[in-house]
Design a protein around this motif. Structure first.
Motif, short mmCIF file in Angstrom:
data_model
loop_
_atom_site.label_atom_id
_atom_site.label_comp_id
_atom_site.label_asym_id
_atom_site.label_seq_id
_atom_site.Cartn_x
_atom_site.Cartn_y
_atom_site.Cartn_z
N LYS A 1 52.37 11.35 -103.66
CA LYS A 1 50.97 10.92 -103.62
C LYS A 1 50.82 9.70 -102.71
CE LYS A 1 47.18 9.53 -106.62
NZ LYS A 1 46.77 9.27 -108.01
N ARG A 2 51.72 8.74 -102.83
CA ARG A 2 51.62 7.53 -102.00
C ARG A 2 52.01 7.81 -100.55
NH1 ARG A 2 53.80 2.87 -105.90
NH2 ARG A 2 52.48 3.37 -107.67
N ILE A 3 52.96 8.71 -100.33
CA ILE A 3 53.31 9.09 -98.95
C ILE A 3 52.09 9.70 -98.28
CG2 ILE A 3 54.64 10.73 -97.55
CD1 ILE A 3 56.99 10.26 -99.51
N LYS A 4 51.40 10.56 -98.99
CA LYS A 4 50.19 11.19 -98.44
C LYS A 4 49.10 10.16 -98.19
CE LYS A 4 51.21 15.73 -100.26
NZ LYS A 4 50.91 16.77 -101.23
N ALA A 5 48.98 9.18 -99.09
CA ALA A 5 47.98 8.12 -98.89
C ALA A 5 48.29 7.32 -97.63
CB ALA A 5 47.93 7.21 -100.12
N CYS A 6 49.57 7.03 -97.39
CA CYS A 6 49.97 6.30 -96.18
C CYS A 6 49.66 7.11 -94.93
CB CYS A 6 51.46 5.96 -96.23
SG CYS A 6 51.87 4.69 -97.43
N ALA A 7 49.92 8.41 -95.00
CA ALA A 7 49.62 9.27 -93.85
C ALA A 7 48.12 9.34 -93.60
CB ALA A 7 50.19 10.67 -94.09
N GLN A 8 47.35 9.44 -94.67
CA GLN A 8 45.90 9.57 -94.52
C GLN A 8 45.28 8.34 -93.86
OE1 GLN A 8 43.77 11.34 -97.68
NE2 GLN A 8 41.83 10.47 -97.09
N VAL A 9 45.83 7.15 -94.13
CA VAL A 9 45.25 5.94 -93.54
C VAL A 9 45.92 5.54 -92.24
CG1 VAL A 9 44.44 5.09 -95.77
CG2 VAL A 9 46.66 4.30 -94.86
N GLY A 10 46.97 6.27 -91.84
CA GLY A 10 47.62 5.98 -90.57
C GLY A 10 48.57 4.81 -90.60
N ALA A 11 49.24 4.58 -91.74
CA ALA A 11 50.23 3.50 -91.81
C ALA A 11 51.34 3.76 -90.80
CB ALA A 11 50.80 3.41 -93.22
N ASN A 12 51.80 2.70 -90.16
CA ASN A 12 52.91 2.84 -89.21
C ASN A 12 54.22 3.11 -89.93
OD1 ASN A 12 51.00 0.53 -87.90
ND2 ASN A 12 51.78 1.97 -86.39
N SER A 13 54.37 2.53 -91.12
CA SER A 13 55.61 2.71 -91.88
C SER A 13 55.37 2.37 -93.34
CB SER A 13 56.74 1.84 -91.30
OG SER A 13 56.40 0.46 -91.34
N PHE A 14 56.35 2.71 -94.16
CA PHE A 14 56.30 2.37 -95.58
C PHE A 14 57.73 2.28 -96.08
CE2 PHE A 14 56.02 7.01 -95.38
CZ PHE A 14 57.02 7.40 -96.26
N ASP A 15 57.89 1.70 -97.28
CA ASP A 15 59.21 1.65 -97.90
C ASP A 15 59.08 1.92 -99.38
OD1 ASP A 15 59.28 -0.88 -99.64
OD2 ASP A 15 58.63 -1.72 -97.72
N GLY A 16 60.20 2.20 -100.00
CA GLY A 16 60.26 2.42 -101.43
C GLY A 16 61.70 2.54 -101.86
N THR A 17 61.95 2.31 -103.12
CA THR A 17 63.32 2.32 -103.63
C THR A 17 63.62 3.48 -104.56
OG1 THR A 17 62.68 0.88 -105.45
CG2 THR A 17 63.55 -0.19 -103.45
N SER A 18 62.70 4.43 -104.70
CA SER A 18 62.90 5.50 -105.68
C SER A 18 64.14 6.33 -105.39
CB SER A 18 61.67 6.40 -105.77
OG SER A 18 61.46 7.08 -104.56
N ILE A 19 64.51 6.49 -104.11
CA ILE A 19 65.68 7.33 -103.84
C ILE A 19 66.98 6.64 -104.26
CG2 ILE A 19 64.60 8.67 -102.03
CD1 ILE A 19 66.21 7.00 -100.00
N ILE A 20 66.94 5.33 -104.41
CA ILE A 20 68.12 4.63 -104.92
C ILE A 20 68.26 4.88 -106.42
CG2 ILE A 20 69.14 2.35 -105.34
CD1 ILE A 20 67.76 1.51 -102.65
N ALA A 21 67.13 4.76 -107.12
CA ALA A 21 67.14 4.98 -108.57
C ALA A 21 67.24 6.46 -108.93
CB ALA A 21 65.89 4.38 -109.20
#
Length: 185
Positions: free
Chosen positions: A125-145
């Motif tokens: 959901k947040r990845i799609k929100a970033c794409a919809q607004v045209g964010a240049n980049s994003f980060d998150g730690t869920s793949i570590i956990a």
């Protein structure tokens, strides 16, 4: 490569921001970083901006681009005059505030021609929100956990790259993006 300042980790651990550790990180990798998140205070509003601005002047030009972390209580008019090709936005803050104000920050980034990064993006959901607004980049730690989530999140990134949103301010002519950035008071 982006260089974060460590404020979120310190906040999660109930500790104060470690200025010395951040300075050492700048000395070691700052010159090679694509951008650095200026020190901030998680959910600290204007006090966070004051701290970031002190560091903005201190680090001018190293790395080439600095990001101001916007936090709960800030609005577009608070940071508008500092932004441009060398100073961008890092969207921090609480999750409800971040999601409620993401469109406005994105429009501001488009108007000012600055970089837009979103922190704590840990779901499709947040990845799609970033794409919809045209964010240049994003980060998150869920793949570590949750290492098993990497395939699902990777598919989400690929899907978002392939499908452009009509609402993305970066796909519009600058004259079509409201100067007030659609800020909701």
């Amino acid at each position: 490569m982006g260089l974060d300042n460590g404020a979120w980790s310190a906040y999660q651990q109930g500790k104060s921001f470690d200025e010395d550790a951040f300075s050492r990180a700048i000395d070691k990798v700052g010159e090679g970083a694509d951008w650095v998140v200026l020190p901030d205070i998680v959910a600290g509003g204007m006090a966070s901006l004051d701290l970031s601005l002190k560091w903005l002047h201190r680090l001018r030009g190293m790395p080439e681009q600095q990001l101001i972390a916007v936090q709960d209580g800030m609005c577009v008019d608070d940071v508008r005059d500092y932004l441009g090709p060398m100073v961008g936005l890092f969207i921090g803050g609480s999750t409800p505030w971040k999601l409620a104000t993401l469109d406005a920050w994105s429009a501001l980034a488009r108007r000012k021609g600055c970089y837009l990064h979103v922190g704590r993006v840990n779901s499709l959901k947040r990845i799609k929100a970033c794409a919809q607004v045209g964010a240049n980049s994003f980060d998150g730690t869920s793949i570590i956990a949750f290492p098993d989530s990497i395939n699902m999140l990777t598919r989400g990134v690929i899907s978002s790259q392939q499908q452009q949103s009509l609402f993305n301010p970066r796909t519009k002519e600058l004259s079509e993006v409201d100067y007030d950035c659609g800020w909701q008071m």
